[in-house]
Design a protein around this motif. Structure first.
Motif, PDB file in Angstrom:
ATOM      1  N   PRO A 231       1.428  39.928 -26.378  1.00 21.18           N
ATOM      2  CA  PRO A 231       0.304  40.685 -26.901  1.00 21.18           C
ATOM      3  C   PRO A 231      -0.736  40.828 -25.670  1.00 21.18           C
ATOM      4  O   PRO A 231      -0.766  40.131 -24.959  1.00 21.18           O
ATOM      5  CB  PRO A 231      -0.253  39.809 -28.108  1.00 21.18           C
ATOM      6  CG  PRO A 231       0.068  38.442 -27.957  1.00 21.18           C
ATOM      7  CD  PRO A 231       1.280  38.495 -27.341  1.00 21.18           C
ATOM      8  N   ALA A 232      -1.256  42.073 -25.763  1.00 22.38           N
ATOM      9  CA  ALA A 232      -2.336  42.479 -24.803  1.00 22.38           C
ATOM     10  C   ALA A 232      -3.431  41.368 -24.980  1.00 22.38           C
ATOM     11  O   ALA A 232      -3.997  41.284 -26.211  1.00 22.38           O
ATOM     12  CB  ALA A 232      -2.715  43.741 -24.861  1.00 22.38           C
ATOM     13  N   ILE A 233      -4.024  40.809 -23.742  1.00 20.64           N
ATOM     14  CA  ILE A 233      -5.401  40.171 -24.065  1.00 20.64           C
ATOM     15  C   ILE A 233      -6.339  40.528 -23.429  1.00 20.64           C
ATOM     16  O   ILE A 233      -6.205  40.976 -21.944  1.00 20.64           O
ATOM     17  CB  ILE A 233      -4.925  38.657 -23.447  1.00 20.64           C
ATOM     18  CG1 ILE A 233      -3.746  37.871 -24.102  1.00 20.64           C
ATOM     19  CG2 ILE A 233      -6.231  37.700 -23.437  1.00 20.64           C
ATOM     20  CD1 ILE A 233      -3.477  36.764 -23.460  1.00 20.64           C
ATOM     21  N   GLN A 282      -7.921  32.270 -10.923  1.00 22.90           N
ATOM     22  CA  GLN A 282      -7.908  31.339 -11.916  1.00 22.90           C
ATOM     23  C   GLN A 282      -8.093  31.923 -13.355  1.00 22.90           C
ATOM     24  O   GLN A 282      -7.595  31.324 -14.286  1.00 22.90           O
ATOM     25  CB  GLN A 282      -8.679  29.963 -11.492  1.00 22.90           C
ATOM     26  CG  GLN A 282      -8.605  28.785 -12.645  1.00 22.90           C
ATOM     27  CD  GLN A 282      -7.297  28.200 -12.800  1.00 22.90           C
ATOM     28  OE1 GLN A 282      -6.663  28.097 -11.882  1.00 22.90           O
ATOM     29  NE2 GLN A 282      -6.848  27.917 -13.823  1.00 22.90           N
ATOM     30  N   ILE A 283      -8.918  32.813 -13.412  1.00 21.12           N
ATOM     31  CA  ILE A 283      -9.174  33.221 -14.831  1.00 21.12           C
ATOM     32  C   ILE A 283      -7.838  33.906 -15.503  1.00 21.12           C
ATOM     33  O   ILE A 283      -7.940  34.102 -16.560  1.00 21.12           O
ATOM     34  CB  ILE A 283     -10.295  34.573 -14.576  1.00 21.12           C
ATOM     35  CG1 ILE A 283      -9.523  36.041 -13.581  1.00 21.12           C
ATOM     36  CG2 ILE A 283     -11.539  34.141 -13.903  1.00 21.12           C
ATOM     37  CD1 ILE A 283     -10.431  37.153 -13.868  1.00 21.12           C
ATOM     38  N   ILE A 284      -6.845  34.114 -14.391  1.00 24.67           N
ATOM     39  CA  ILE A 284      -5.639  34.632 -15.116  1.00 24.67           C
ATOM     40  C   ILE A 284      -5.006  33.575 -15.767  1.00 24.67           C
ATOM     41  O   ILE A 284      -4.624  33.611 -16.811  1.00 24.67           O
ATOM     42  CB  ILE A 284      -4.705  35.273 -13.955  1.00 24.67           C
ATOM     43  CG1 ILE A 284      -5.346  36.702 -13.511  1.00 24.67           C
ATOM     44  CG2 ILE A 284      -3.254  35.315 -14.361  1.00 24.67           C
ATOM     45  CD1 ILE A 284      -4.559  37.424 -12.198  1.00 24.67           C
ATOM     46  N   GLU A 285      -4.783  32.255 -14.967  1.00 23.82           N
ATOM     47  CA  GLU A 285      -4.305  31.123 -15.678  1.00 23.82           C
ATOM     48  C   GLU A 285      -5.079  30.831 -17.040  1.00 23.82           C
ATOM     49  O   GLU A 285      -4.521  30.159 -17.861  1.00 23.82           O
ATOM     50  CB  GLU A 285      -4.082  30.108 -14.589  1.00 23.82           C
ATOM     51  CG  GLU A 285      -3.330  30.307 -13.505  1.00 23.82           C
ATOM     52  CD  GLU A 285      -1.861  30.937 -14.142  1.00 23.82           C
ATOM     53  OE1 GLU A 285      -1.289  29.882 -14.799  1.00 23.82           O
ATOM     54  OE2 GLU A 285      -1.253  31.798 -13.681  1.00 23.82           O
ATOM     55  N   ASN A 286      -6.471  30.841 -16.863  1.00 21.37           N
ATOM     56  CA  ASN A 286      -7.262  30.427 -17.851  1.00 21.37           C
ATOM     57  C   ASN A 286      -6.873  31.308 -19.254  1.00 21.37           C
ATOM     58  O   ASN A 286      -7.283  30.874 -20.429  1.00 21.37           O
ATOM     59  CB  ASN A 286      -8.491  30.599 -17.993  1.00 21.37           C
ATOM     60  CG  ASN A 286      -9.117  29.499 -16.624  1.00 21.37           C
ATOM     61  OD1 ASN A 286      -8.399  28.759 -16.480  1.00 21.37           O
ATOM     62  ND2 ASN A 286     -10.326  29.729 -16.159  1.00 21.37           N
ATOM     63  N   LEU A 287      -6.319  32.496 -19.063  1.00 19.94           N
ATOM     64  CA  LEU A 287      -5.902  33.248 -20.244  1.00 19.94           C
ATOM     65  C   LEU A 287      -4.491  33.355 -20.740  1.00 19.94           C
ATOM     66  O   LEU A 287      -4.182  33.756 -21.634  1.00 19.94           O
ATOM     67  CB  LEU A 287      -6.117  34.992 -19.895  1.00 19.94           C
ATOM     68  CG  LEU A 287      -7.654  35.268 -19.449  1.00 19.94           C
ATOM     69  CD1 LEU A 287      -7.487  36.770 -18.834  1.00 19.94           C
ATOM     70  CD2 LEU A 287      -8.410  35.361 -20.839  1.00 19.94           C
ATOM     71  N   ARG A 288      -3.827  32.594 -20.039  1.00 20.04           N
ATOM     72  CA  ARG A 288      -2.351  32.464 -20.308  1.00 20.04           C
ATOM     73  C   ARG A 288      -2.243  31.643 -21.594  1.00 20.04           C
ATOM     74  O   ARG A 288      -2.845  30.372 -21.542  1.00 20.04           O
ATOM     75  CB  ARG A 288      -1.552  31.773 -19.245  1.00 20.04           C
ATOM     76  CG  ARG A 288      -0.146  31.744 -19.567  1.00 20.04           C
ATOM     77  CD  ARG A 288       0.416  30.795 -18.057  1.00 20.04           C
ATOM     78  NE  ARG A 288       0.259  31.587 -16.924  1.00 20.04           N
ATOM     79  CZ  ARG A 288       1.138  32.274 -16.335  1.00 20.04           C
ATOM     80  NH1 ARG A 288       2.079  32.739 -17.225  1.00 20.04           N
ATOM     81  NH2 ARG A 288       0.856  33.040 -15.279  1.00 20.04           N
TER      82      ARG A 288
END
Length: 290
Positions: A231-233, A282-288
């Protein structure tokens, strides 16, 4: 509200150069990387204020694959949009110089192809080749921004059809017909400016959706174990604002996420703002999702 990057394309035509010739996560061999700027943390900051981000309208800030060139667009109100480049040479970053404006520029992860919407150039021993067409398969799609993965998958938007992102895979050396993404991606208005990760593990784009923070927001979807898209985050209130947040991309070394924030005031363009922001990737990994 209709997006400024679409409705007045000369203001902020998005230029993307990404992920080629420099391994992700590896520090560039430069005395003062990132134009000598202090890297941001998990809160986005203006990139190079006074040098890149000024009182003019800037956008599309990206590093070339070797991290020794930084491309961006600038428009002084009343003048034409320009593409500028700052190069690292003789141990120092030089003054920005104007380049021929190439709308939608994206360099493939292997650094051999410069994509320009429906056209491209190939790297040669003496520079870039003449412009070539992507071919009849793409003639029906007036592309604004086309990005590619390391495996050769194209992901692109369409100028007259803002709201639908498509992909075209390269399978056994043959290019497949473009297909639209599912509703996980293609929901909302003004869906545009995709960025596909080199390993195709995530897709970033901008769109205007219910529950957003303002105008267009930046969204991310992660590839699932079965190959489908999650899903879109929404990338969150630190990245997204009440204005247009759009045109995201990750630096070739994989360390930072760049995006544009645009506040276009149509009845008083002189007070409009457009700036380049960056933040730790790191914000990308935090959203994973876990």
């Amino acid at each position: 509200m209709k997006r400024s990057s679409v409705s007045i394309a000369p203001l902020l035509a998005f230029l993307v150069v990404s992920c080629g010739g420099h391994p992700q996560g590896e520090a560039p061999d430069i005395d003062e990387p990132y134009l000598g700027q202090e890297p941001p943390g998990l809160t986005p900051e203006l990139f190079a204020p006074g040098i890149i981000s000024t009182d003019n309208l800037e956008g599309s800030g990206v590093f070339a694959p070797d991290m020794r060139e930084f491309y961006f667009t600038r428009q002084v109100i009343g003048n034409a949009l320009q593409t500028l480049v700052i190069r690292y040479h003789s141990g120092a970053w030089q003054e920005p110089i104007a380049e021929p404006h190439l709308e939608g520029l994206f360099i493939s992860p292997d650094g051999t192809t410069m994509h320009l919407g429906n056209e491209y150039k190939e790297r040669t021993a003496s520079g870039w080749s003449e412009t070539k067409s992507l071919g009849p398969m793409f003639d029906g799609f007036p592309i604004m921004r086309l990005t590619t993965s390391a495996a050769g998958t194209y992901v692109f938007d369409v100028r007259e059809e803002i709201g639908t992102l498509r992909y075209s895979r390269l399978v056994d050396g043959r290019r497949e017909e473009p297909q639209p993404f599912g509703q996980e991606i293609n929901t909302g208005r003004w869906t545009a400016h995709p960025f596909i990760a080199p390993d195709e593990s995530y897709l970033i784009w901008d769109s205007e959706r219910e529950g957003g923070y303002g105008e267009t927001d930046l969204y991310i979807s992660f590839r699932q174990d079965d190959g489908s898209w999650g899903p879109a985050i929404n990338m969150g209130e630190d990245v997204n604002s009440q204005y247009e947040d759009a045109g995201g991309s990750v630096t070739p070394d994989g360390k930072y996420f760049f995006f544009d924030r645009v506040n276009l005031i149509r009845d008083n363009v002189s007070e409009s703002e457009a700036n380049i922001f960056w933040v730790d990737a790191q914000i990308i990994e935090n959203l994973r999702p876990e």
